[in-house]
Scaffold this active site. Sequence first.
Site, PDB file in Angstrom:
ATOM      1  N   GLU A 168      -2.473 -11.211 -14.832  1.00  0.00           N
ATOM      2  CA  GLU A 168      -2.996 -10.205 -13.918  1.00  0.00           C
ATOM      3  C   GLU A 168      -3.649  -9.043 -14.656  1.00  0.00           C
ATOM      4  OE1 GLU A 168      -3.511 -10.538 -10.907  1.00  0.00           O
ATOM      5  OE2 GLU A 168      -2.282 -12.284 -10.458  1.00  0.00           O
ATOM      6  N   TYR A 171      -1.906  -2.932  -7.254  1.00  0.00           N
ATOM      7  CA  TYR A 171      -2.314  -4.340  -7.169  1.00  0.00           C
ATOM      8  C   TYR A 171      -1.435  -5.243  -8.032  1.00  0.00           C
ATOM      9  CZ  TYR A 171      -4.291  -8.731  -8.284  1.00  0.00           C
ATOM     10  OH  TYR A 171      -4.398 -10.077  -8.507  1.00  0.00           O
ATOM     11  N   ASP A 185      -7.018  -6.323  -4.013  1.00  0.00           N
ATOM     12  CA  ASP A 185      -8.068  -6.147  -5.017  1.00  0.00           C
ATOM     13  C   ASP A 185      -9.427  -6.128  -4.309  1.00  0.00           C
ATOM     14  OD1 ASP A 185      -8.394  -8.747  -4.230  1.00  0.00           O
ATOM     15  OD2 ASP A 185      -8.865  -9.468  -6.245  1.00  0.00           O
TER      16      ASP A 185
END
Length: 352
Positions: free
Chosen positions: A39, A122, A140
């Site tokens: 991520e 996020y 996102d």
Amino acid sequence: MNYQYTSEFRQALVEWFKKEHRDLPWRHTKDPYKIWVSEVMLQQTRVDTVIPYYNRFMDKYPTSESLAYAAEEELLKMWEGLGYYSRVRNLQAGVREVVETYGSKVPDNRHDISKLKGVGPYTAGAILSIAYGKPEHAVDGNVMRVLSRVLNIDADIALPKTKKIFEDAVMELIDPENTSAFNQGLMELGALICTPTSPKCLLCPVRDFCTAFQEGDPTTLPVKSKKVKTKNIDFDVLVIRDSEGRFLMEKRAETGLLANMWQFVMIERVKDANSFAQAQQRYNLVLDDNLAVPIDSFKHVFSHLKWLIDSYLVDCLQAPEQLPINMKFFTKDQIEQIPMPVPMLKIWGKIK
DNA sequence: AAAGCGTGGAA
DNA sequence: TTTCCAAGCTT
């Protein structure tokens, strides 16, 4: 969306994702540490760019402990070319905190995980929903684009306060039994179907729920303001070589642009000023500047500024005994081990 | 809230 | 060529 349709929307999205999702390296694991690394790498970065970095990174740092105590220079070298280099320093700081204060177990709640360095709203939601199956939002750019169209939301997505609208929407819509597939499904849909231009609405699994599709033109959404104009800066880059064939490099500051990366000597080019003279004075060097050889001239574009670079190879006739602590002459072999930003790699590629 | 922070791909 | 980005976070 009418609440009675949410279960149908969930089902359509989740089933589509489970059937059509791309086979990506980080989709073979539920290890929270590995999801975390993926991520962070994917922040503002394309999937195709990330894949080889992720694979190399996992070969080198397969566990949180292996990353926690890695040397920063080695870590930056692993990140070289990915950009946004503070990401990897924050990642290591966060991982180290997990190792030292959470017994190497990544927190499974938003309160604790959000306190980790480099873990924003996020990334927290992505780890919680993908690795732990928690019903948390992970909003996102894809999610804002998809939901702005599906739900006909015309708030300006460039404004920070707008994100809460989408976070709230996700919490209403999310499938609590399939949090990973739901959140990844929204993002995958944005990446493959609901693209910024030319969305493939005829292939969209949630077309029947999409307000913008029914209205006619989904590309009118999302609304996004704000475009920044980049500032130009002119630099002369001096590749300074000593009598032993070593090259002078300097390490950039600990914060700011390209923090802690190494570069050749850079002198801002000012009208009517001689960059070679500047370098000699600033670092107390004697350069054979009459024989300087032009290497390359090019521009390098950052997100917020642009470097216009002229580069030269020049021999160093004399150097002080004691250079500043952030400067050193390196052999060719040593330079290969040093993390450098892309414009320096480009210059180095021309002369090595 | 707005600006700073990389890079390379695509329209 | 120019513009706009791409699975954002920090200050």
